[in-house]
Design an enzyme around this catalytic site. Sequence first.
Site, mmCIF file in Angstrom:
data_model
loop_
_atom_site.group_PDB
_atom_site.id
_atom_site.type_symbol
_atom_site.label_atom_id
_atom_site.label_comp_id
_atom_site.label_asym_id
_atom_site.label_seq_id
_atom_site.Cartn_x
_atom_site.Cartn_y
_atom_site.Cartn_z
ATOM 1 N N HIS A 60 0.994 -1.485 -0.137
ATOM 2 C CA HIS A 60 0.576 -0.091 -0.065
ATOM 3 C C HIS A 60 0.940 1.408 -0.279
ATOM 4 C CE1 HIS A 60 -3.708 1.896 0.517
ATOM 5 N NE2 HIS A 60 -2.965 2.915 1.180
ATOM 6 N N HIS A 62 1.616 4.914 -1.855
ATOM 7 C CA HIS A 62 1.101 6.055 -3.185
ATOM 8 C C HIS A 62 2.106 7.119 -3.761
ATOM 9 C CE1 HIS A 62 -3.406 6.447 -1.899
ATOM 10 N NE2 HIS A 62 -3.062 5.742 -0.359
ATOM 11 N N GLN A 155 -9.680 9.473 -5.265
ATOM 12 C CA GLN A 155 -9.068 10.188 -4.437
ATOM 13 C C GLN A 155 -10.736 10.888 -3.359
ATOM 14 O OE1 GLN A 155 -6.071 10.825 -1.858
ATOM 15 N NE2 GLN A 155 -8.253 10.557 -0.650
ATOM 16 N N HIS A 213 -9.278 1.584 0.024
ATOM 17 C CA HIS A 213 -9.178 2.537 1.149
ATOM 18 C C HIS A 213 -10.357 2.150 2.030
ATOM 19 C CE1 HIS A 213 -5.458 4.630 -0.512
ATOM 20 N NE2 HIS A 213 -5.600 4.903 0.170
ATOM 21 N N GLU A 216 -11.244 3.952 6.453
ATOM 22 C CA GLU A 216 -10.021 4.568 7.338
ATOM 23 C C GLU A 216 -10.620 6.188 8.085
ATOM 24 O OE1 GLU A 216 -7.059 6.954 4.592
ATOM 25 O OE2 GLU A 216 -5.828 7.288 6.453
ATOM 26 N N ASP A 312 1.927 3.420 2.449
ATOM 27 C CA ASP A 312 1.094 4.250 2.016
ATOM 28 C C ASP A 312 2.013 5.626 2.090
ATOM 29 O OD1 ASP A 312 -1.399 5.329 2.579
ATOM 30 O OD2 ASP A 312 -1.983 5.858 4.346
HETATM 31 FE FE FE2 Z 1 -3.748 4.983 1.549
#
Ligand code: FE2
Length: 428
Positions: A60, A62, A155, A213, A216, A312
Amino acid sequence: MLDLLIHDASLPDGRRHVGVAVQDGRIVALREGLGPAEAPAQEVVDAAGQLLSPPFVDAHFHLDSVLSYGLPRVNASGTLLEGIALWGELKPQLSAEALIERALAYCDWAVGRGLLAIRSHVDICDDRLLAVQALREVKRRVAPWLELQLVAFPQDGALRSPGALRNLERALDLGVEVVGGIPHFERTMADGAESVRRLCTLAAERGLRVDMHCDESDDPLSRHVETLAAETLRLGLQGRVTGSHLTSMHSMDSYYVSKLIPLMAEAQLQVVANPLINITLQGRHDGYPKRRGLTRVPELLAAGLTVAFGHDCAMDPWYALGSADMLEVAHMGLHVAQLTGQAAMRQCFEAVTTQPARILGLDDWGLAEGREASFVLLQARDPVEALRLRAVRLGVWRRGRCLARSEPQVTRLALPGRPGETRFQRPG
Ligand code: FE2
Protein backbone atom coordinates in the site's frame (compact mmCIF):
# COMPACT_ATOMS: atom_id res chain seq x y z
CA MET A 1 29.32 -23.22 -13.39
CA LEU A 2 26.52 -21.44 -11.53
CA ASP A 3 25.91 -17.70 -11.85
CA LEU A 4 25.67 -17.04 -8.11
CA LEU A 5 26.05 -18.89 -4.83
CA ILE A 6 25.21 -17.40 -1.46
CA HIS A 7 26.34 -19.74 1.30
CA ASP A 8 26.23 -19.92 5.11
CA ALA A 9 22.99 -17.92 5.17
CA SER A 10 20.31 -18.02 7.86
CA LEU A 11 16.70 -18.09 6.62
CA PRO A 12 13.61 -16.51 8.22
CA ASP A 13 12.20 -19.98 9.01
CA GLY A 14 15.20 -20.69 11.29
CA ARG A 15 17.32 -22.86 8.98
CA ARG A 16 21.06 -22.16 9.33
CA HIS A 17 24.14 -22.61 7.11
CA VAL A 18 22.02 -22.62 3.96
CA GLY A 19 23.42 -22.34 0.45
CA VAL A 20 21.36 -20.78 -2.35
CA ALA A 21 22.48 -21.56 -5.89
CA VAL A 22 21.30 -19.40 -8.80
CA GLN A 23 21.31 -20.02 -12.53
CA ASP A 24 19.62 -17.89 -15.20
CA GLY A 25 17.81 -15.79 -12.60
CA ARG A 26 16.24 -18.70 -10.73
CA ILE A 27 17.04 -20.59 -7.53
CA VAL A 28 18.23 -24.01 -8.73
CA ALA A 29 19.28 -25.40 -5.33
CA LEU A 30 18.64 -24.40 -1.74
CA ARG A 31 19.74 -26.58 1.15
CA GLU A 32 21.65 -26.62 4.40
CA GLY A 33 25.39 -27.12 4.02
CA LEU A 34 25.54 -26.26 0.31
CA GLY A 35 28.89 -24.51 -0.24
CA PRO A 36 31.34 -23.42 -2.96
CA ALA A 37 33.15 -26.80 -3.11
CA GLU A 38 29.94 -28.53 -4.16
CA ALA A 39 28.44 -25.62 -6.10
CA PRO A 40 31.11 -23.43 -7.76
CA ALA A 41 29.77 -20.16 -9.10
CA GLN A 42 30.99 -17.03 -10.88
CA GLU A 43 29.90 -14.91 -7.92
CA VAL A 44 30.24 -16.39 -4.44
CA VAL A 45 28.90 -14.54 -1.41
CA ASP A 46 29.73 -15.69 2.11
CA ALA A 47 26.71 -14.64 4.17
CA ALA A 48 28.60 -15.44 7.39
CA GLY A 49 25.44 -16.53 9.17
CA GLN A 50 23.44 -13.41 8.33
CA LEU A 51 19.77 -13.46 7.33
CA LEU A 52 18.80 -14.00 3.70
CA SER A 53 15.21 -12.83 3.30
CA PRO A 54 12.68 -12.68 0.51
CA PRO A 55 12.49 -9.09 -0.79
CA PHE A 56 10.40 -6.57 1.07
CA VAL A 57 7.02 -5.85 -0.52
CA ASP A 58 4.86 -2.79 0.10
CA ALA A 59 1.18 -3.58 -0.52
CA HIS A 60 0.00 0.00 0.00
CA PHE A 61 1.67 3.17 -1.23
CA HIS A 62 1.02 6.44 -3.09
CA LEU A 63 3.76 7.09 -5.63
CA ASP A 64 1.89 10.03 -7.17
CA SER A 65 2.17 12.15 -4.02
CA VAL A 66 5.54 10.88 -2.75
CA LEU A 67 8.23 13.46 -1.93
CA SER A 68 5.81 16.38 -2.41
CA TYR A 69 6.00 17.40 1.27
CA GLY A 70 5.56 21.17 1.65
CA LEU A 71 3.98 21.63 -1.80
CA PRO A 72 2.23 24.03 -1.82
CA ARG A 73 2.25 24.12 2.02
CA VAL A 74 2.45 21.72 4.94
CA ASN A 75 -0.53 20.01 6.59
CA ALA A 76 -1.15 22.30 9.59
CA SER A 77 -3.73 20.18 11.44
CA GLY A 78 -2.04 16.88 10.62
CA THR A 79 -5.40 15.29 9.79
CA LEU A 80 -6.39 12.96 6.96
CA LEU A 81 -9.01 15.43 5.75
CA GLU A 82 -6.60 18.39 5.54
CA GLY A 83 -4.19 16.08 3.73
CA ILE A 84 -6.87 15.28 1.12
CA ALA A 85 -7.68 19.01 0.79
CA LEU A 86 -3.99 19.84 0.42
CA TRP A 87 -3.53 17.19 -2.27
CA GLY A 88 -6.52 18.79 -4.06
CA GLU A 89 -4.69 22.15 -4.01
CA LEU A 90 -1.52 20.58 -5.39
CA LYS A 91 -3.13 18.51 -8.16
CA PRO A 92 -3.69 21.34 -10.70
CA GLN A 93 -0.03 22.34 -10.34
CA LEU A 94 1.42 18.87 -11.02
CA SER A 95 3.49 18.13 -14.08
CA ALA A 96 4.22 14.70 -15.49
CA GLU A 97 7.96 15.37 -15.40
CA ALA A 98 7.97 16.26 -11.70
CA LEU A 99 5.77 13.26 -10.82
CA ILE A 100 8.05 10.89 -12.70
CA GLU A 101 11.19 12.37 -11.17
CA ARG A 102 9.88 12.09 -7.60
CA ALA A 103 8.55 8.56 -8.09
CA LEU A 104 11.82 7.39 -9.65
CA ALA A 105 13.79 8.89 -6.75
CA TYR A 106 11.63 6.95 -4.30
CA CYS A 107 12.06 3.75 -6.34
CA ASP A 108 15.83 4.20 -5.97
CA TRP A 109 15.38 4.38 -2.20
CA ALA A 110 13.17 1.30 -2.36
CA VAL A 111 15.74 -0.82 -4.18
CA GLY A 112 18.43 0.30 -1.74
CA ARG A 113 16.21 -0.92 1.08
CA GLY A 114 15.50 -4.28 -0.59
CA LEU A 115 11.91 -3.24 -1.35
CA LEU A 116 11.35 -4.78 -4.78
CA ALA A 117 7.56 -4.71 -5.21
CA ILE A 118 5.14 -1.86 -4.56
CA ARG A 119 1.37 -1.64 -5.01
CA SER A 120 0.73 2.06 -5.57
CA HIS A 121 -2.63 3.75 -5.63
CA VAL A 122 -2.90 6.43 -8.31
CA ASP A 123 -5.47 9.20 -8.09
CA ILE A 124 -7.80 9.17 -11.10
CA CYS A 125 -9.95 12.18 -10.06
CA ASP A 126 -8.31 14.37 -12.66
CA ASP A 127 -9.70 14.38 -16.19
CA ARG A 128 -6.17 14.62 -17.60
CA LEU A 129 -5.20 11.34 -15.86
CA LEU A 130 -1.79 12.95 -15.53
CA ALA A 131 -0.70 10.79 -12.58
CA VAL A 132 -1.84 7.62 -14.36
CA GLN A 133 0.22 8.44 -17.43
CA ALA A 134 3.23 9.39 -15.28
CA LEU A 135 3.15 6.24 -13.14
CA ARG A 136 2.62 4.04 -16.20
CA GLU A 137 5.88 5.54 -17.49
CA VAL A 138 7.58 4.95 -14.13
CA LYS A 139 6.34 1.35 -14.16
CA ARG A 140 7.86 0.84 -17.61
CA ARG A 141 11.20 2.31 -16.57
CA VAL A 142 11.62 0.42 -13.28
CA ALA A 143 10.28 -2.91 -14.59
CA PRO A 144 13.73 -4.57 -14.84
CA TRP A 145 14.29 -4.19 -11.09
CA LEU A 146 11.05 -3.26 -9.33
CA GLU A 147 7.57 -4.76 -9.59
CA LEU A 148 5.05 -1.91 -9.64
CA GLN A 149 1.33 -2.64 -9.45
CA LEU A 150 -1.09 0.26 -9.91
CA VAL A 151 -4.52 0.77 -8.31
CA ALA A 152 -7.07 3.14 -9.89
CA PHE A 153 -7.89 5.23 -6.82
CA PRO A 154 -10.80 7.71 -6.76
CA GLN A 155 -9.31 9.91 -4.02
CA ASP A 156 -12.26 12.35 -3.99
CA GLY A 157 -14.91 9.61 -4.03
CA ALA A 158 -16.05 7.37 -6.89
CA LEU A 159 -19.61 8.75 -6.63
CA ARG A 160 -18.89 12.09 -4.95
CA SER A 161 -16.39 13.30 -7.53
CA PRO A 162 -17.95 14.12 -10.93
CA GLY A 163 -16.55 11.90 -13.66
CA ALA A 164 -14.59 9.67 -11.26
CA LEU A 165 -16.22 6.40 -12.35
CA ARG A 166 -15.64 7.24 -16.01
CA ASN A 167 -12.03 8.20 -15.28
CA LEU A 168 -11.52 5.02 -13.29
CA GLU A 169 -12.62 2.94 -16.29
CA ARG A 170 -10.34 5.01 -18.55
CA ALA A 171 -7.43 4.26 -16.20
CA LEU A 172 -8.23 0.52 -16.34
CA ASP A 173 -8.36 0.77 -20.15
CA LEU A 174 -4.83 2.24 -20.03
CA GLY A 175 -3.57 -0.82 -18.15
CA VAL A 176 -4.00 0.03 -14.46
CA GLU A 177 -4.41 -3.39 -12.85
CA VAL A 178 -6.45 -3.00 -9.65
CA VAL A 179 -9.80 -1.33 -8.83
CA GLY A 180 -9.62 1.09 -5.88
CA GLY A 181 -12.22 2.93 -3.83
CA ILE A 182 -12.79 5.10 -0.76
CA PRO A 183 -16.31 4.39 0.53
CA HIS A 184 -15.93 6.29 3.83
CA PHE A 185 -15.26 9.50 1.87
CA GLU A 186 -18.53 9.32 -0.12
CA ARG A 187 -21.28 11.73 1.00
CA THR A 188 -23.35 9.19 2.96
CA MET A 189 -23.03 5.67 4.34
CA ALA A 190 -25.53 4.59 1.66
CA ASP A 191 -23.38 6.13 -1.08
CA GLY A 192 -20.32 4.43 0.41
CA ALA A 193 -22.00 1.03 0.25
CA GLU A 194 -23.22 1.74 -3.29
CA SER A 195 -19.66 2.63 -4.34
CA VAL A 196 -18.39 -0.70 -2.98
CA ARG A 197 -21.08 -2.58 -4.92
CA ARG A 198 -20.36 -0.77 -8.19
CA LEU A 199 -16.57 -1.02 -7.94
CA CYS A 200 -16.56 -4.72 -7.00
CA THR A 201 -18.96 -5.43 -9.87
CA LEU A 202 -16.65 -3.57 -12.24
CA ALA A 203 -13.67 -5.61 -11.00
CA ALA A 204 -15.59 -8.88 -11.42
CA GLU A 205 -16.63 -7.94 -14.99
CA ARG A 206 -13.02 -7.18 -15.90
CA GLY A 207 -11.42 -10.06 -13.95
CA LEU A 208 -9.39 -7.65 -11.79
CA ARG A 209 -8.36 -7.43 -8.15
CA VAL A 210 -9.84 -4.88 -5.73
CA ASP A 211 -8.02 -2.79 -3.13
CA MET A 212 -10.07 -0.15 -1.34
CA HIS A 213 -9.15 2.45 1.21
CA CYS A 214 -11.87 1.29 3.56
CA ASP A 215 -13.13 2.78 6.82
CA GLU A 216 -10.06 4.97 7.35
CA SER A 217 -11.96 6.62 10.16
CA ASP A 218 -12.34 6.56 13.93
CA ASP A 219 -16.12 6.26 13.51
CA PRO A 220 -17.11 2.82 14.87
CA LEU A 221 -20.18 2.92 12.64
CA SER A 222 -18.08 3.13 9.48
CA ARG A 223 -18.76 -0.47 8.44
CA HIS A 224 -18.02 -0.55 4.73
CA VAL A 225 -15.71 -3.53 5.28
CA GLU A 226 -18.87 -5.57 5.90
CA THR A 227 -20.21 -4.60 2.47
CA LEU A 228 -16.79 -5.26 0.93
CA ALA A 229 -16.75 -8.79 2.35
CA ALA A 230 -20.37 -9.44 1.33
CA GLU A 231 -19.77 -8.21 -2.23
CA THR A 232 -16.62 -10.34 -2.43
CA LEU A 233 -18.72 -13.41 -1.63
CA ARG A 234 -21.61 -12.40 -3.92
CA LEU A 235 -19.28 -11.94 -6.88
CA GLY A 236 -16.95 -14.88 -6.19
CA LEU A 237 -13.92 -12.64 -5.71
CA GLN A 238 -12.51 -14.54 -2.71
CA GLY A 239 -8.76 -14.04 -2.28
CA ARG A 240 -8.68 -11.12 -4.73
CA VAL A 241 -10.02 -8.29 -2.57
CA THR A 242 -8.04 -6.16 -0.13
CA GLY A 243 -9.35 -3.84 2.55
CA SER A 244 -6.75 -1.17 3.30
CA HIS A 245 -6.58 0.71 6.61
CA LEU A 246 -9.82 -0.61 8.25
CA THR A 247 -9.04 1.71 11.17
CA SER A 248 -12.67 2.02 12.28
CA MET A 249 -12.39 -1.62 13.42
CA HIS A 250 -10.20 -0.31 16.25
CA SER A 251 -13.19 1.61 17.64
CA MET A 252 -15.97 -0.86 16.83
CA ASP A 253 -18.06 -2.66 19.41
CA SER A 254 -16.35 -5.99 20.08
CA TYR A 255 -19.59 -7.97 19.83
CA TYR A 256 -20.06 -6.67 16.28
CA VAL A 257 -16.44 -7.50 15.45
CA SER A 258 -16.98 -11.07 16.66
CA LYS A 259 -19.39 -11.43 13.73
CA LEU A 260 -17.42 -9.29 11.28
CA ILE A 261 -14.06 -11.09 11.40
CA PRO A 262 -15.53 -14.53 10.53
CA LEU A 263 -17.34 -12.87 7.59
CA MET A 264 -14.03 -11.36 6.45
CA ALA A 265 -12.38 -14.78 6.78
CA GLU A 266 -15.17 -16.42 4.78
CA ALA A 267 -14.57 -13.87 2.01
CA GLN A 268 -10.78 -14.46 2.26
CA LEU A 269 -10.43 -10.71 2.48
CA GLN A 270 -6.86 -9.47 2.58
CA VAL A 271 -5.97 -6.69 4.98
CA VAL A 272 -3.37 -3.95 4.81
CA ALA A 273 -2.74 -1.89 7.93
CA ASN A 274 -0.53 1.16 7.59
CA PRO A 275 1.04 1.64 11.05
CA LEU A 276 3.13 4.77 10.40
CA ILE A 277 0.15 6.62 8.98
CA ASN A 278 -2.61 5.16 11.15
CA ILE A 279 -0.85 6.01 14.42
CA THR A 280 -0.21 9.51 13.08
CA LEU A 281 -3.63 10.36 11.61
CA GLN A 282 -6.12 8.50 13.78
CA GLY A 283 -7.42 9.77 17.10
CA ARG A 284 -6.91 13.39 16.05
CA HIS A 285 -10.41 14.33 17.21
CA ASP A 286 -9.97 12.63 20.59
CA GLY A 287 -9.05 14.22 23.87
CA TYR A 288 -7.41 11.78 26.28
CA PRO A 289 -7.34 8.82 26.24
CA LYS A 290 -6.43 9.07 22.55
CA ARG A 291 -7.16 6.06 20.35
CA ARG A 292 -4.36 4.36 18.39
CA GLY A 293 -6.63 3.62 15.44
CA LEU A 294 -4.72 0.65 13.99
CA THR A 295 -7.04 -2.14 12.86
CA ARG A 296 -7.25 -5.32 14.98
CA VAL A 297 -4.15 -7.01 13.59
CA PRO A 298 -3.64 -9.81 16.19
CA GLU A 299 -7.30 -10.87 15.96
CA LEU A 300 -7.25 -10.82 12.13
CA LEU A 301 -4.06 -12.91 12.08
CA ALA A 302 -5.57 -15.35 14.59
CA ALA A 303 -8.56 -15.77 12.25
CA GLY A 304 -6.17 -16.78 9.45
CA LEU A 305 -6.49 -13.68 7.30
CA THR A 306 -3.61 -12.44 5.19
CA VAL A 307 -2.43 -9.23 6.87
CA ALA A 308 0.30 -6.94 5.54
CA PHE A 309 1.80 -3.69 6.80
CA GLY A 310 2.06 -0.90 4.19
CA HIS A 311 4.17 2.26 4.14
CA ASP A 312 1.30 4.28 2.57
CA CYS A 313 3.03 7.68 2.40
CA ALA A 314 6.49 9.21 2.45
CA MET A 315 7.10 12.97 2.59
CA ASP A 316 3.69 14.00 1.24
CA PRO A 317 0.57 15.88 2.44
CA TRP A 318 -0.19 13.09 4.95
CA TYR A 319 3.22 12.18 6.35
CA ALA A 320 6.42 14.19 6.70
CA LEU A 321 8.83 11.28 7.21
CA GLY A 322 9.61 7.89 5.62
CA SER A 323 12.46 6.41 3.62
CA ALA A 324 11.14 3.21 1.96
CA ASP A 325 12.22 1.18 4.98
CA MET A 326 9.68 -1.63 5.45
CA LEU A 327 11.47 -2.70 8.63
CA GLU A 328 10.60 0.70 10.09
CA VAL A 329 6.97 0.08 9.07
CA ALA A 330 6.95 -3.38 10.69
CA HIS A 331 8.70 -2.01 13.78
CA MET A 332 5.91 0.53 14.25
CA GLY A 333 3.23 -2.11 13.59
CA LEU A 334 4.79 -4.38 16.20
CA HIS A 335 4.56 -1.64 18.83
CA VAL A 336 1.13 -0.25 18.01
CA ALA A 337 -0.51 -3.70 17.74
CA GLN A 338 1.46 -4.98 20.76
CA LEU A 339 2.75 -7.95 18.75
CA THR A 340 5.59 -8.61 21.17
CA GLY A 341 5.74 -12.42 21.50
CA GLN A 342 8.45 -14.25 19.53
CA ALA A 343 5.96 -15.73 17.04
CA ALA A 344 4.11 -12.42 16.81
CA MET A 345 7.32 -10.51 16.01
CA ARG A 346 8.05 -12.98 13.23
CA GLN A 347 4.55 -12.33 11.90
CA CYS A 348 5.46 -8.63 11.75
CA PHE A 349 8.43 -9.53 9.54
CA GLU A 350 6.17 -11.64 7.32
CA ALA A 351 3.75 -8.68 7.13
CA VAL A 352 6.34 -6.80 5.04
CA THR A 353 7.69 -9.77 3.04
CA THR A 354 5.64 -12.90 2.30
CA GLN A 355 2.15 -11.63 3.23
CA PRO A 356 2.14 -8.59 0.91
CA ALA A 357 3.69 -10.75 -1.84
CA ARG A 358 0.55 -12.90 -1.59
CA ILE A 359 -1.66 -9.81 -1.82
CA LEU A 360 0.11 -8.65 -4.98
CA GLY A 361 -0.15 -12.15 -6.46
CA LEU A 362 3.65 -12.62 -6.68
CA ASP A 363 3.40 -16.40 -6.81
CA ASP A 364 6.93 -16.81 -8.15
CA TRP A 365 8.53 -15.10 -5.14
CA GLY A 366 10.01 -16.80 -2.11
CA LEU A 367 13.09 -18.67 -0.94
CA ALA A 368 12.55 -22.06 -2.57
CA GLU A 369 13.99 -24.07 -5.44
CA GLY A 370 12.50 -23.11 -8.78
CA ARG A 371 11.49 -19.62 -7.68
CA GLU A 372 12.76 -16.28 -8.97
CA ALA A 373 16.19 -15.54 -7.44
CA SER A 374 15.25 -12.31 -5.68
CA PHE A 375 16.31 -11.75 -2.08
CA VAL A 376 17.94 -9.45 0.43
CA LEU A 377 20.92 -10.12 2.70
CA LEU A 378 20.44 -8.34 6.02
CA GLN A 379 22.95 -7.47 8.73
CA ALA A 380 21.02 -9.51 11.29
CA ARG A 381 20.86 -13.16 12.27
CA ASP A 382 17.08 -13.58 12.38
CA PRO A 383 13.85 -11.64 11.66
CA VAL A 384 13.52 -10.33 15.21
CA GLU A 385 17.03 -8.91 15.16
CA ALA A 386 16.32 -7.44 11.73
CA LEU A 387 13.32 -5.62 13.21
CA ARG A 388 15.18 -4.50 16.31
CA LEU A 389 18.07 -3.02 14.32
CA ARG A 390 16.13 -1.99 11.18
CA ALA A 391 19.02 -3.95 9.72
CA VAL A 392 21.35 -2.73 7.00
CA ARG A 393 20.65 -4.28 3.59
CA LEU A 394 24.08 -5.71 2.83
CA GLY A 395 22.99 -6.88 -0.63
CA VAL A 396 19.87 -6.82 -2.80
CA TRP A 397 19.38 -9.24 -5.72
CA ARG A 398 16.67 -9.39 -8.37
CA ARG A 399 16.60 -12.44 -10.66
CA GLY A 400 20.15 -13.26 -9.56
CA ARG A 401 21.54 -9.81 -10.35
CA CYS A 402 22.94 -7.66 -7.55
CA LEU A 403 21.17 -4.29 -7.58
CA ALA A 404 22.48 -2.66 -4.41
CA ARG A 405 25.05 -3.12 -1.69
CA SER A 406 25.55 -1.32 1.61
CA GLU A 407 28.46 -1.36 4.01
CA PRO A 408 27.75 -3.08 7.34
CA GLN A 409 27.07 -0.82 10.28
CA VAL A 410 30.07 -0.79 12.60
CA THR A 411 30.44 1.87 15.25
CA ARG A 412 33.96 2.45 16.54
CA LEU A 413 34.14 3.24 20.22
CA ALA A 414 36.82 5.02 22.21
CA LEU A 415 36.08 3.68 25.69
CA PRO A 416 38.84 3.09 28.21
CA GLY A 417 39.25 -0.67 28.78
CA ARG A 418 36.48 -1.78 26.36
CA PRO A 419 36.76 -3.40 22.89
CA GLY A 420 36.91 -0.93 20.05
CA GLU A 421 33.67 -1.45 18.14
CA THR A 422 30.02 -2.54 18.36
CA ARG A 423 27.44 -3.80 15.88
CA PHE A 424 24.59 -3.66 18.40
CA GLN A 425 24.28 -7.46 18.40
CA ARG A 426 23.97 -9.60 21.51
CA PRO A 427 27.27 -11.20 22.56
CA GLY A 428 27.74 -14.88 21.64
FE1 FE2 B 1 -3.43 5.13 1.22
